[in-house]
Design an enzyme around this catalytic site. Structure first.
Site, PDB file in Angstrom:
ATOM      1  N   VAL A  57       3.753-102.911 -68.005  1.00  0.00           N
ATOM      2  CA  VAL A  57       4.130-102.829 -66.595  1.00  0.00           C
ATOM      3  C   VAL A  57       5.540-102.238 -66.457  1.00  0.00           C
ATOM      4  O   VAL A  57       5.797-101.431 -65.558  1.00  0.00           O
ATOM      5  CB  VAL A  57       4.064-104.219 -65.909  1.00  0.00           C
ATOM      6  CG1 VAL A  57       4.537-104.141 -64.459  1.00  0.00           C
ATOM      7  CG2 VAL A  57       2.654-104.786 -65.984  1.00  0.00           C
ATOM      8  N   CYS A  58       6.429-102.605 -67.357  1.00  0.00           N
ATOM      9  CA  CYS A  58       7.842-102.217 -67.257  1.00  0.00           C
ATOM     10  C   CYS A  58       8.067-100.713 -67.125  1.00  0.00           C
ATOM     11  O   CYS A  58       8.822-100.291 -66.240  1.00  0.00           O
ATOM     12  CB  CYS A  58       8.632-102.766 -68.443  1.00  0.00           C
ATOM     13  SG  CYS A  58       8.576-104.566 -68.570  1.00  0.00           S
ATOM     14  N   PRO A  59       7.437 -99.870 -67.951  1.00  0.00           N
ATOM     15  CA  PRO A  59       7.736 -98.443 -67.804  1.00  0.00           C
ATOM     16  C   PRO A  59       7.251 -97.862 -66.473  1.00  0.00           C
ATOM     17  O   PRO A  59       7.831 -96.892 -65.980  1.00  0.00           O
ATOM     18  CB  PRO A  59       7.032 -97.787 -68.996  1.00  0.00           C
ATOM     19  CG  PRO A  59       5.987 -98.750 -69.409  1.00  0.00           C
ATOM     20  CD  PRO A  59       6.530-100.108 -69.071  1.00  0.00           C
ATOM     21  N   ILE A  62      10.206 -98.689 -64.131  1.00  0.00           N
ATOM     22  CA  ILE A  62      11.397 -97.917 -64.471  1.00  0.00           C
ATOM     23  C   ILE A  62      11.202 -96.457 -64.056  1.00  0.00           C
ATOM     24  O   ILE A  62      12.097 -95.852 -63.462  1.00  0.00           O
ATOM     25  CB  ILE A  62      11.704 -98.045 -65.981  1.00  0.00           C
ATOM     26  CG1 ILE A  62      12.033 -99.496 -66.319  1.00  0.00           C
ATOM     27  CG2 ILE A  62      12.850 -97.125 -66.381  1.00  0.00           C
ATOM     28  CD1 ILE A  62      12.022 -99.810 -67.809  1.00  0.00           C
TER      29      ILE A  62
END
Length: 189
Positions: A57-59, A62
């Protein structure tokens, strides 16, 4: 379970952290810099946290913040990303993930977890940061906080919308968007 999140009206904590700012292999030694409160002093700032590098999920978040970088820049707002991973992990991840190679904002490494702990956003038992977003005004006051569970991404357009509303310093109704009348204008306040 997390500790009490530092909230609206609180002074953003003092910090000094190493950040990954560059991945250019032709410019060794310029990959990292120190970011501290002077970086945001006198400016609006958005600081967003993600749990871990090299995750799923993080990328997406970002990359979406990066896609909207000009939205923040147009509002004279400093954009910062952070996690509890090291600057070396940030660098490796940026080099590995095509969507992160051309980031326009620093990736702060809070390896000691002191800033995340002061902000009250560490998830137990792993001690990784929740998906927290802070809008900080030019006086260093936290004006908005949003915290998502570890597996749920945030809405970057909502961060921009709230930033717009805060920067008017007026009463803004539900779902208000930049360009619409504020309640001050509607009610003649």
């Amino acid at each position: 379970m997390m500790s009490k999140v530092l909230g609206i009206g609180s002074i953003f904590p003092e910090f000094s952290k190493t950040a990954c700012v560059e991945i250019d292999v032709d410019a060794p030694g310029k990959e990292f810099t120190t970011i501290d409160n002077s970086y945001i002093k006198g400016k609006w700032a958005v600081l967003f946290w993600w749990p871990k590098d090299f995750t799923f999920v993080c990328p997406t978040e970002i990359a979406e913040f990066n896609n909207n970088f000009d939205e923040f820049d147009d509002r004279d707002t400093v954009l910062l990303g952070a996690s509890t991973d090291s600057e070396f992990v940030h660098l490796a991840w940026r080099r590995d993930n095509e969507n992160l190679r051309d980031l326009k904002f620093p990736m702060i490494a809070d390896t000691s977890k002191t800033l995340a702990e002061e902000l009250g956003i560490l998830a137990e038992p792993e001690k990784v940061a929740y998906r927290a977003t802070f809008i900080i005004d030019p006086d260093g006051i936290i004006r908005w906080v949003s915290v998502n569970d570890l597996n749920v991404g945030r809405n970057v357009q909502e961060v921009v919308r709230v930033l717009d509303a805060l920067q008017t310093d007026e009463l803004c109704p539900c779902n208000w968007k930049k360009g619409e009348k504020t309640l001050n204008e509607t009610l003649g306040l």
